[in-house]
Design a protein around this motif. Structure first.
Motif, PDB file in Angstrom:
ATOM      1  N   LEU A 143       0.913  -1.259   0.030  1.00 15.56           N
ATOM      2  CA  LEU A 143       0.045   0.026   0.044  1.00 15.56           C
ATOM      3  C   LEU A 143       0.984   1.271  -0.303  1.00 15.56           C
ATOM      4  O   LEU A 143       1.855   1.275   0.604  1.00 15.56           O
ATOM      5  CB  LEU A 143      -0.833  -0.022   1.399  1.00 15.56           C
ATOM      6  N   ARG A 144       0.306   2.307  -0.701  1.00 21.78           N
ATOM      7  CA  ARG A 144       1.117   3.540  -0.755  1.00 21.78           C
ATOM      8  C   ARG A 144      -0.278   4.703  -0.627  1.00 21.78           C
ATOM      9  O   ARG A 144      -1.337   4.561  -0.818  1.00 21.78           O
ATOM     10  CB  ARG A 144       2.058   3.754  -2.098  1.00 21.78           C
ATOM     11  N   PRO A 145       0.196   5.785  -0.225  1.00 22.89           N
ATOM     12  CA  PRO A 145      -0.528   6.853  -0.415  1.00 22.89           C
ATOM     13  C   PRO A 145      -1.181   7.189  -1.972  1.00 22.89           C
ATOM     14  O   PRO A 145      -0.513   7.111  -2.798  1.00 22.89           O
ATOM     15  CB  PRO A 145       0.134   8.228  -0.080  1.00 22.89           C
ATOM     16  N   ASP A 146      -2.328   7.245  -1.757  1.00 23.79           N
ATOM     17  CA  ASP A 146      -3.204   7.404  -3.102  1.00 23.79           C
ATOM     18  C   ASP A 146      -3.274   8.693  -3.799  1.00 23.79           C
ATOM     19  O   ASP A 146      -4.439   9.336  -3.860  1.00 23.79           O
ATOM     20  CB  ASP A 146      -4.678   6.903  -2.797  1.00 23.79           C
ATOM     21  N   ILE A 147      -1.938   9.324  -3.759  1.00 26.64           N
ATOM     22  CA  ILE A 147      -1.858  10.812  -4.167  1.00 26.64           C
ATOM     23  C   ILE A 147      -1.029  10.683  -5.491  1.00 26.64           C
ATOM     24  O   ILE A 147      -0.138   9.994  -5.503  1.00 26.64           O
ATOM     25  CB  ILE A 147      -0.798  11.351  -3.116  1.00 26.64           C
ATOM     26  N   VAL A 148      -1.326  11.570  -6.275  1.00 30.28           N
ATOM     27  CA  VAL A 148      -0.542  11.766  -7.504  1.00 30.28           C
ATOM     28  C   VAL A 148       0.445  12.485  -7.247  1.00 30.28           C
ATOM     29  O   VAL A 148       0.703  13.687  -7.069  1.00 30.28           O
ATOM     30  CB  VAL A 148      -1.389  12.326  -8.872  1.00 30.28           C
ATOM     31  N   PHE A 149       1.777  11.884  -7.349  1.00 29.09           N
ATOM     32  CA  PHE A 149       3.067  12.652  -7.383  1.00 29.09           C
ATOM     33  C   PHE A 149       3.467  13.363  -8.360  1.00 29.09           C
ATOM     34  O   PHE A 149       2.925  13.295  -9.458  1.00 29.09           O
ATOM     35  CB  PHE A 149       4.191  11.840  -6.906  1.00 29.09           C
ATOM     36  N   PHE A 150       4.326  14.416  -8.064  1.00 33.71           N
ATOM     37  CA  PHE A 150       4.949  15.065  -9.152  1.00 33.71           C
ATOM     38  C   PHE A 150       5.482  13.887 -10.152  1.00 33.71           C
ATOM     39  O   PHE A 150       6.483  13.033  -9.638  1.00 33.71           O
ATOM     40  CB  PHE A 150       6.078  16.216  -8.618  1.00 33.71           C
ATOM     41  N   GLY A 151       5.448  14.325 -11.367  1.00 33.00           N
ATOM     42  CA  GLY A 151       5.932  13.277 -12.417  1.00 33.00           C
ATOM     43  C   GLY A 151       4.876  12.274 -12.835  1.00 33.00           C
ATOM     44  O   GLY A 151       5.393  11.153 -13.821  1.00 33.00           O
ATOM     45  N   GLU A 152       3.976  12.041 -11.973  1.00 32.38           N
ATOM     46  CA  GLU A 152       3.031  10.971 -12.288  1.00 32.38           C
ATOM     47  C   GLU A 152       1.861  11.465 -13.011  1.00 32.38           C
ATOM     48  O   GLU A 152       1.591  12.642 -13.059  1.00 32.38           O
ATOM     49  CB  GLU A 152       2.521  10.071 -10.879  1.00 32.38           C
ATOM     50  N   ILE A 153       0.757  10.761 -13.693  1.00 31.62           N
ATOM     51  CA  ILE A 153      -0.193  11.181 -14.562  1.00 31.62           C
ATOM     52  C   ILE A 153      -1.383  11.529 -13.600  1.00 31.62           C
ATOM     53  O   ILE A 153      -1.939  10.560 -12.877  1.00 31.62           O
ATOM     54  CB  ILE A 153      -0.527  10.116 -15.386  1.00 31.62           C
ATOM     55  N   PRO A 154      -1.744  12.928 -13.682  1.00 32.54           N
ATOM     56  CA  PRO A 154      -3.022  13.238 -13.187  1.00 32.54           C
ATOM     57  C   PRO A 154      -4.228  12.204 -13.435  1.00 32.54           C
ATOM     58  O   PRO A 154      -4.204  11.796 -14.517  1.00 32.54           O
ATOM     59  CB  PRO A 154      -3.352  14.654 -13.422  1.00 32.54           C
ATOM     60  N   ARG A 155      -5.145  12.149 -12.662  1.00 36.89           N
ATOM     61  CA  ARG A 155      -6.259  11.219 -12.848  1.00 36.89           C
ATOM     62  C   ARG A 155      -7.663  11.598 -13.690  1.00 36.89           C
ATOM     63  O   ARG A 155      -7.684  13.091 -13.650  1.00 36.89           O
ATOM     64  CB  ARG A 155      -6.943  10.801 -11.384  1.00 36.89           C
ATOM     65  N   LYS A 156      -8.120  10.858 -14.276  1.00 35.48           N
ATOM     66  CA  LYS A 156      -9.240  11.214 -15.034  1.00 35.48           C
ATOM     67  C   LYS A 156      -9.059  12.164 -16.035  1.00 35.48           C
ATOM     68  O   LYS A 156      -9.991  13.228 -16.047  1.00 35.48           O
ATOM     69  CB  LYS A 156     -10.455  11.800 -14.044  1.00 35.48           C
ATOM     70  N   MET A 157      -8.101  12.467 -16.722  1.00 31.50           N
ATOM     71  CA  MET A 157      -7.764  13.455 -17.569  1.00 31.50           C
ATOM     72  C   MET A 157      -9.114  13.444 -18.758  1.00 31.50           C
ATOM     73  O   MET A 157      -9.333  14.627 -19.147  1.00 31.50           O
ATOM     74  CB  MET A 157      -6.304  13.579 -18.000  1.00 31.50           C
ATOM     75  N   GLU A 158      -9.268  12.177 -19.425  1.00 26.17           N
ATOM     76  CA  GLU A 158     -10.277  12.120 -20.534  1.00 26.17           C
ATOM     77  C   GLU A 158     -11.471  12.735 -20.236  1.00 26.17           C
ATOM     78  O   GLU A 158     -11.967  13.722 -20.724  1.00 26.17           O
ATOM     79  CB  GLU A 158     -10.346  10.830 -21.012  1.00 26.17           C
ATOM     80  N   ARG A 159     -11.899  12.549 -18.813  1.00 24.55           N
ATOM     81  CA  ARG A 159     -13.225  13.104 -18.618  1.00 24.55           C
ATOM     82  C   ARG A 159     -13.174  14.530 -18.231  1.00 24.55           C
ATOM     83  O   ARG A 159     -13.823  15.318 -18.666  1.00 24.55           O
ATOM     84  CB  ARG A 159     -13.487  12.419 -17.131  1.00 24.55           C
ATOM     85  N   ILE A 160     -11.995  15.084 -17.833  1.00 26.25           N
ATOM     86  CA  ILE A 160     -11.859  16.474 -17.538  1.00 26.25           C
ATOM     87  C   ILE A 160     -11.782  17.159 -19.025  1.00 26.25           C
ATOM     88  O   ILE A 160     -12.652  18.239 -19.124  1.00 26.25           O
ATOM     89  CB  ILE A 160     -10.517  16.783 -16.930  1.00 26.25           C
ATOM     90  N   GLU A 161     -11.161  16.613 -19.702  1.00 25.19           N
ATOM     91  CA  GLU A 161     -10.961  17.209 -21.056  1.00 25.19           C
ATOM     92  C   GLU A 161     -12.165  17.531 -22.146  1.00 25.19           C
ATOM     93  O   GLU A 161     -12.667  18.312 -22.243  1.00 25.19           O
ATOM     94  CB  GLU A 161      -9.875  16.610 -22.064  1.00 25.19           C
ATOM     95  N   ALA A 162     -12.984  16.216 -21.792  1.00 18.44           N
ATOM     96  CA  ALA A 162     -14.313  15.953 -22.388  1.00 18.44           C
ATOM     97  C   ALA A 162     -15.389  17.351 -21.669  1.00 18.44           C
ATOM     98  O   ALA A 162     -15.848  17.886 -22.516  1.00 18.44           O
ATOM     99  CB  ALA A 162     -14.938  14.797 -22.173  1.00 18.44           C
ATOM    100  N   ALA A 163     -15.252  17.550 -20.360  1.00 18.44           N
ATOM    101  CA  ALA A 163     -15.886  18.547 -19.758  1.00 18.44           C
ATOM    102  C   ALA A 163     -15.527  19.909 -20.005  1.00 18.44           C
ATOM    103  O   ALA A 163     -16.446  20.675 -20.649  1.00 18.44           O
ATOM    104  CB  ALA A 163     -15.762  18.319 -18.183  1.00 18.44           C
ATOM    105  N   LEU A 164     -14.221  20.132 -20.102  1.00 15.45           N
ATOM    106  CA  LEU A 164     -13.834  21.454 -20.695  1.00 15.45           C
ATOM    107  C   LEU A 164     -14.287  21.723 -22.445  1.00 15.45           C
ATOM    108  O   LEU A 164     -14.630  22.794 -22.424  1.00 15.45           O
ATOM    109  CB  LEU A 164     -12.250  21.516 -20.504  1.00 15.45           C
ATOM    110  N   SER A 165     -14.312  20.928 -22.971  1.00 11.34           N
ATOM    111  CA  SER A 165     -14.387  20.839 -24.522  1.00 11.34           C
ATOM    112  C   SER A 165     -16.028  21.380 -24.693  1.00 11.34           C
ATOM    113  O   SER A 165     -16.615  21.741 -25.600  1.00 11.34           O
ATOM    114  CB  SER A 165     -14.260  19.665 -25.354  1.00 11.34           C
ATOM    115  N   GLY A 166     -16.717  20.830 -23.700  1.00 10.50           N
ATOM    116  CA  GLY A 166     -18.303  21.275 -23.762  1.00 10.50           C
ATOM    117  C   GLY A 166     -18.987  22.158 -22.712  1.00 10.50           C
ATOM    118  O   GLY A 166     -19.995  22.496 -22.571  1.00 10.50           O
ATOM    119  N   CYS A 167     -18.010  23.155 -21.942  1.00  4.80           N
ATOM    120  CA  CYS A 167     -18.208  24.023 -21.046  1.00  4.80           C
ATOM    121  C   CYS A 167     -18.530  25.435 -21.665  1.00  4.80           C
ATOM    122  O   CYS A 167     -18.081  25.787 -22.669  1.00  4.80           O
ATOM    123  CB  CYS A 167     -17.507  23.976 -19.796  1.00  4.80           C
ATOM    124  N   ASP A 168     -19.527  26.193 -21.122  1.00  8.04           N
ATOM    125  CA  ASP A 168     -19.822  27.390 -21.504  1.00  8.04           C
ATOM    126  C   ASP A 168     -19.005  28.284 -20.479  1.00  8.04           C
ATOM    127  O   ASP A 168     -18.882  29.592 -20.779  1.00  8.04           O
ATOM    128  CB  ASP A 168     -21.372  27.889 -21.209  1.00  8.04           C
TER     129      ASP A 168
END
Ligand code: APR
Length: 232
Positions: A143-168
């Motif tokens: 087990l390790r801390p469930d934290i995105v460290f510097f140099g690791e990939i942030p979570r749920k980027m596809e969902r974030i980018e989809a939301a940004l592409s459709g936001c007003d």
């Protein structure tokens, strides 16, 4: 423009009035610790005790902390907003959830979760997490801390980018705009034609990129903005 779909990015500043330390600025976490020592995969491999202890202390500090008026206002907007809405938080505390937000995600991980590097399971974790703790699902001491460290990939980027592409409307609350990819979301939102608003205690690295930038404490600015959005 009738605002239908909103993306809200939050950073440590939204939790500051709850007593949670921010990272940069006076008393920030990165004043007392080097990122290289507590928030990189190399640090975890080199000195797991120090890394685990850093997050144990932050997890402990969450115990006596409550959501503030800004968290509650965003949870109200989440409940009452008729269009699409997504709160993307860089924070690893659970204050948005405890205020009742539902349409949200953590892009930098969660303090109250332990990640098994063996089977990939995420386990709710509220106490100390010493190195070598065993995974409740697979039993591996992995087990390790469930934290995105510097140099690791942030979570749920596809969902974030989809939301940004459709936001007003893209709203950034309580973040210094110092860390990518979150710091680039305002440019992405502008590229897709969204209006952009910043609510922050002071000017951030990206302030000039926002159509509107309001300075002040989140506990005051966010409830006022939500009132504005919901028509009082
Ligand atoms: N209300 C609104 N904004 C505030 C308040 C407040 N009460 N107090 C501080 N702020 C602002 C500061 O002015 C600053 O711009 O919040 C921002 C906090 O900046 P940081 O400490 O850099 O935190 P954040 O932007 O969330 O950091 C981003 O960096 O270290 C990594 O992964 C970590 O998620 C974090 C990321």
């Amino acid at each position: 423009m009738t605002v239908r779909n909103i993306v809200i990015l939050t950073g440590a500043g939204i939790s500051a009035e709850s007593g949670v330390a921010t990272f940069r600025g006076p008393g920030g976490l990165w004043e007392g610790h080097r990122v290289e020592d507590v928030c990189t995969p190399e640090a975890l491999a080199r000195d797991p005790e120090t890394v685990h202890r850093f997050y144990d202390l932050r997890r402990e500090a969450l115990a006596g902390v409550e959501p503030n008026a800004a968290h509650h206002a965003l949870a109200r907007l989440d409940r009452e907003w008729p269009g699409e809405l997504l709160i993307v938080t860089q924070n690893v505390d659970d204050l948005h959830e405890r205020a009742g937000a539902a349409r949200m995600l953590h892009m930098h991980g969660e303090l109250l979760s332990a990640l098994c590097t063996g089977c990939g399971a995420r386990n709710e974790w509220r106490g100390p997490l010493p190195p070598g703790s065993e995974c409740p699902r697979c039993g591996a001491a992995a087990l390790r801390p469930d934290i995105v460290f510097f140099g690791e990939i942030p979570r749920k980027m596809e969902r974030i980018e989809a939301a940004l592409s459709g936001c007003d409307l893209f709203v950034s609350i309580g973040t210094s705009g110092a860390v990518y990819p979150a710091a680039g979301f305002v440019q992405l939102a502008r590229h897709y034609g969204a209006e952009t608003l910043e609510l922050n205690l002071e000017a951030s690295e990206g302030s000039l990129l926002f159509d509107d930038s309001r300075m002040g404490p989140a506990g005051t600015l966010v409830p006022a903005w939500v009132e504005e959005m919901l028509g009082g």
